[in-house]
Enzyme design. Structure first.
Site, PDB file in Angstrom:
ATOM      1  N   SER A 124     -31.625 157.128  74.277  1.00 14.87           N
ATOM      2  CA  SER A 124     -30.871 157.906  75.260  1.00 14.87           C
ATOM      3  C   SER A 124     -30.093 159.038  74.578  1.00 14.87           C
ATOM      4  O   SER A 124     -30.701 159.856  73.881  1.00 14.87           O
ATOM      5  CB  SER A 124     -29.948 156.958  76.041  1.00 14.87           C
ATOM      6  N   ASP A 182     -39.088 155.827  83.309  1.00 17.17           N
ATOM      7  CA  ASP A 182     -37.742 156.150  82.811  1.00 17.17           C
ATOM      8  C   ASP A 182     -37.363 157.559  83.265  1.00 17.17           C
ATOM      9  O   ASP A 182     -38.045 158.542  82.960  1.00 17.17           O
ATOM     10  CB  ASP A 182     -37.746 156.058  81.284  1.00 17.17           C
ATOM     11  N   HIS A 237     -35.169 152.847  81.924  1.00 16.82           N
ATOM     12  CA  HIS A 237     -34.418 153.403  80.796  1.00 16.82           C
ATOM     13  C   HIS A 237     -33.625 152.323  80.079  1.00 16.82           C
ATOM     14  O   HIS A 237     -33.388 152.410  78.879  1.00 16.82           O
ATOM     15  CB  HIS A 237     -33.468 154.492  81.296  1.00 16.82           C
TER      16      HIS A 237
END
Length: 261
Positions: A124, A182, A237
């Site tokens: 991320s 994601d 995610h």
């Protein structure tokens, strides 16, 4: 190692993951105007793999909000001696950690372990910082670019076309791993300020369980990989390789089933 950065004690994860390793330091800094939002990275070395490691922690909820606000309200800023433009939030977060100790620790490990590779990773927000870190180290000749391995998970778009071109031409071993739908790799959107991914993408269009197949797209943006995904969601995610990205919160003991296999 990307997930290990979520732990308050990543040294336990490093020890559990490698047969022979040394943990250097975990660095934590404030990375935006909200004092509760901190950015984190750590450095270590695996002697069994002959690799120096820099791992960056991913986003907290409020940090995601700041990233989105920055992406929508500000154009990417010039970086890398005018050769590229990147999202300012990502660049500032990287610089804050870099000059708070990550640079010094990396150089110490480099000098103590000649001939080792450099592994840079993150999930991320951590993936974005890892991308900038690897590119910074390579373009400033701090480490042989041919010995740098950049592997990220759920990476957002870090910069524009010029940044993608710079990374592609500098770091040969660069992989963005993406889990099915994601949503984070789709932001900032490509129609905004010319944001663009660098290569290569490894897309798991499944739950990433053992033995599941993946597709590799060896160009920057490719609708045959995640760019063509539908039903985008945040849950993909949060889970990579069938475990939550922040699982080290509960400790890392015995989590690595491949150790001593």
């Amino acid at each position: 190692m990307a997930a290990s950065a979520y732990s308050d004690h990543p040294e336990l994860c490093v020890k559990d993951n490698f047969n022979s390793s040394d943990f250097k330091r975990r660095v934590e800094v404030e990375c935006d105007i909200l004092p509760i939002d901190n950015c984190v990275a750590f450095t270590a070395v695996s002697h069994s793999e002959k690799a120096i490691i820099i791992s960056y922690r991913g986003s907290l909820v409020t940090e995601v909000l700041m990233e989105v606000i920055d992406a929508l309200s500000e154009k990417p800023v010039i970086a890398f001696n005018g050769n590229a433009k990147v999202l300012e939030y990502f660049l500032n977060a990287f610089n804050d950690l870099w000059f708070a100790g990550i640079k010094d620790d990396f150089l110490t490990l480099k000098n103590a372990n000649p001939g080792y590779e450099l592994w840079v990773t993150g999930h991320s927000l951590g993936a974005a910082m890892a991308s900038i870190a690897a590119t910074t180290i390579a373009t400033t000749k701090l480490f042989d670019a041919d010995k740098i391995k950049l592997v990220t998970f759920g990476q957002p778009r870090v910069g524009d076309h010029s940044y993608a071109t710079l990374v592609d031409s500098t770091i040969a071993y660069s992989y963005r791993i993406i889990h099915q739908n994601d949503i984070v790799p789709t932001v900032p959107p490509s129609w905004l300020f010319n944001y663009y991914h660098h290569k290569s993408e490894v897309w798991y269009n499944n739950n990433m369980a053992d033995g599941k197949t993946y597709k590799e797209c060896d160009d920057d943006e490719n609708r045959h990989c995640s760019e063509g995904a539908i039903d985008l969601n945040i849950l993909d995610h949060l889970f990579y390789f069938n475990v939550p990205a922040n699982f080290p919160f509960a400790g890392c003991k015995d989590w690595n089933k491949y150790k001593n296999a």
